[in-house]
Design a protein around this motif. Sequence first.
Motif, PDB file in Angstrom:
ATOM      1  N   PRO A  65       0.900  -1.320   0.158  1.00 49.68           N
ATOM      2  CA  PRO A  65       0.002   0.128   0.161  1.00 49.68           C
ATOM      3  C   PRO A  65       0.965   1.345   0.108  1.00 49.68           C
ATOM      4  CG  PRO A  65      -0.680  -1.398   1.664  1.00 49.68           C
ATOM      5  CD  PRO A  65       0.673  -2.169   1.091  1.00 49.68           C
ATOM      6  N   LEU A  66       0.446   2.357  -0.752  1.00 51.46           N
ATOM      7  CA  LEU A  66       1.171   3.441  -0.646  1.00 51.46           C
ATOM      8  C   LEU A  66       2.337   3.447  -1.667  1.00 51.46           C
ATOM      9  CD1 LEU A  66       0.489   4.714   3.058  1.00 51.46           C
ATOM     10  CD2 LEU A  66      -1.067   5.153   0.995  1.00 51.46           C
ATOM     11  N   PHE A  67       2.550   2.463  -2.390  1.00 58.91           N
ATOM     12  CA  PHE A  67       3.365   2.442  -3.416  1.00 58.91           C
ATOM     13  C   PHE A  67       3.424   3.653  -4.434  1.00 58.91           C
ATOM     14  CE2 PHE A  67       4.534   0.870  -7.477  1.00 58.91           C
ATOM     15  CZ  PHE A  67       5.931   0.466  -7.483  1.00 58.91           C
ATOM     16  N   ASP A  68       4.596   4.180  -4.446  1.00 58.12           N
ATOM     17  CA  ASP A  68       4.692   5.269  -5.431  1.00 58.12           C
ATOM     18  C   ASP A  68       5.413   4.882  -6.557  1.00 58.12           C
ATOM     19  OD1 ASP A  68       4.798   7.926  -6.363  1.00 58.12           O
ATOM     20  OD2 ASP A  68       6.698   8.543  -5.519  1.00 58.12           O
ATOM     21  N   MET A  69       4.785   4.494  -7.587  1.00 60.51           N
ATOM     22  CA  MET A  69       5.020   3.950  -8.845  1.00 60.51           C
ATOM     23  C   MET A  69       6.155   5.010  -9.783  1.00 60.51           C
ATOM     24  SD  MET A  69       3.079   2.012 -11.782  1.00 60.51           S
ATOM     25  CE  MET A  69       1.652   2.882 -11.612  1.00 60.51           C
ATOM     26  N   PRO A  70       7.367   4.411  -9.971  1.00 61.43           N
ATOM     27  CA  PRO A  70       8.170   5.303 -10.581  1.00 61.43           C
ATOM     28  C   PRO A  70       8.062   4.865 -12.208  1.00 61.43           C
ATOM     29  CG  PRO A  70       9.305   2.936 -10.342  1.00 61.43           C
ATOM     30  CD  PRO A  70       7.801   3.111  -9.577  1.00 61.43           C
ATOM     31  N   GLU A  71       8.558   5.798 -13.193  1.00 61.51           N
ATOM     32  CA  GLU A  71       8.299   5.574 -14.523  1.00 61.51           C
ATOM     33  C   GLU A  71       9.217   4.507 -14.947  1.00 61.51           C
ATOM     34  OE1 GLU A  71       8.962   8.748 -17.310  1.00 61.51           O
ATOM     35  OE2 GLU A  71       8.394  10.425 -15.844  1.00 61.51           O
ATOM     36  N   TYR A  72       8.736   3.541 -15.750  1.00 56.85           N
ATOM     37  CA  TYR A  72       9.453   2.387 -16.059  1.00 56.85           C
ATOM     38  C   TYR A  72       8.912   1.921 -17.449  1.00 56.85           C
ATOM     39  CZ  TYR A  72       5.361  -0.130 -15.277  1.00 56.85           C
ATOM     40  OH  TYR A  72       3.866  -0.911 -15.361  1.00 56.85           O
ATOM     41  N   ASP A  73       9.887   1.155 -18.136  1.00 56.65           N
ATOM     42  CA  ASP A  73       9.539   0.492 -19.508  1.00 56.65           C
ATOM     43  C   ASP A  73       9.190  -0.887 -19.323  1.00 56.65           C
ATOM     44  OD1 ASP A  73       9.981   2.914 -21.140  1.00 56.65           O
ATOM     45  OD2 ASP A  73      12.157   2.622 -20.629  1.00 56.65           O
ATOM     46  N   TYR A  74       9.987  -1.647 -18.333  1.00 52.19           N
ATOM     47  CA  TYR A  74       9.538  -3.099 -17.879  1.00 52.19           C
ATOM     48  C   TYR A  74      10.189  -3.329 -16.530  1.00 52.19           C
ATOM     49  CZ  TYR A  74      14.495  -3.655 -19.123  1.00 52.19           C
ATOM     50  OH  TYR A  74      15.874  -3.546 -19.297  1.00 52.19           O
ATOM     51  N   VAL A  75       9.711  -4.443 -16.162  1.00 55.50           N
ATOM     52  CA  VAL A  75      10.086  -4.958 -14.682  1.00 55.50           C
ATOM     53  C   VAL A  75      11.012  -6.195 -14.871  1.00 55.50           C
ATOM     54  CG1 VAL A  75       9.256  -5.915 -12.759  1.00 55.50           C
ATOM     55  CG2 VAL A  75       7.883  -4.131 -13.710  1.00 55.50           C
ATOM     56  N   GLY A  79      15.499 -12.462 -13.078  1.00 58.40           N
ATOM     57  CA  GLY A  79      16.257 -12.434 -14.561  1.00 58.40           C
ATOM     58  C   GLY A  79      15.464 -12.487 -15.786  1.00 58.40           C
ATOM     59  N   LYS A  80      14.317 -12.269 -15.716  1.00 58.25           N
ATOM     60  CA  LYS A  80      13.602 -11.829 -16.954  1.00 58.25           C
ATOM     61  C   LYS A  80      12.978 -10.731 -17.073  1.00 58.25           C
ATOM     62  CE  LYS A  80      12.559 -16.790 -16.871  1.00 58.25           C
ATOM     63  NZ  LYS A  80      11.066 -17.825 -16.796  1.00 58.25           N
ATOM     64  N   LYS A  81      12.560 -10.226 -18.304  1.00 60.96           N
ATOM     65  CA  LYS A  81      12.061  -8.848 -18.531  1.00 60.96           C
ATOM     66  C   LYS A  81      10.519  -9.315 -18.440  1.00 60.96           C
ATOM     67  CE  LYS A  81      15.455  -6.652 -21.408  1.00 60.96           C
ATOM     68  NZ  LYS A  81      15.658  -5.686 -22.468  1.00 60.96           N
ATOM     69  N   TRP A  82       9.699  -8.458 -17.895  1.00 55.06           N
ATOM     70  CA  TRP A  82       8.078  -8.628 -17.987  1.00 55.06           C
ATOM     71  C   TRP A  82       7.498  -7.088 -18.174  1.00 55.06           C
ATOM     72  CZ3 TRP A  82       6.199 -13.211 -16.460  1.00 55.06           C
ATOM     73  CH2 TRP A  82       7.129 -14.095 -15.843  1.00 55.06           C
TER      74      TRP A  82
END
Length: 103
Positions: A65-75, A79-82
């Motif tokens: 809760p109260l997570f401040d989402m950063p700008e991002y292209d992937y997660v 060891g994998k891209k999501w």
Amino acid sequence: MRYLDEVTFIKESSDSHYAPELGEYIKAEPIKAVFSANITDVGTDRSAKVFGDVKEGAKIMRMMPLFDMPEYDYVEFEGKKWYLLTYRNPSERNTFILREGVK
């Protein structure tokens, strides 16, 4: 709910560029932000709703809760891209449905 999985939100740098004097592409370091999350596989019912059938390589990621989402292209996780398929914010809890390796 336990948030035991470590995920990295990655934003590719806009400073990457072609250097004509070197004759090559210079890739700048991406911006990374590491967080704790709760990650589970997508169940068959939800997979049918989201994809129309049962798909492998999809995860549900729940943030604290109260997570401040950063700008991002992937997660990055395990060891994998999501890549983001869909996002919900019920009761101030950020929930992501991610798909492996497909933008």
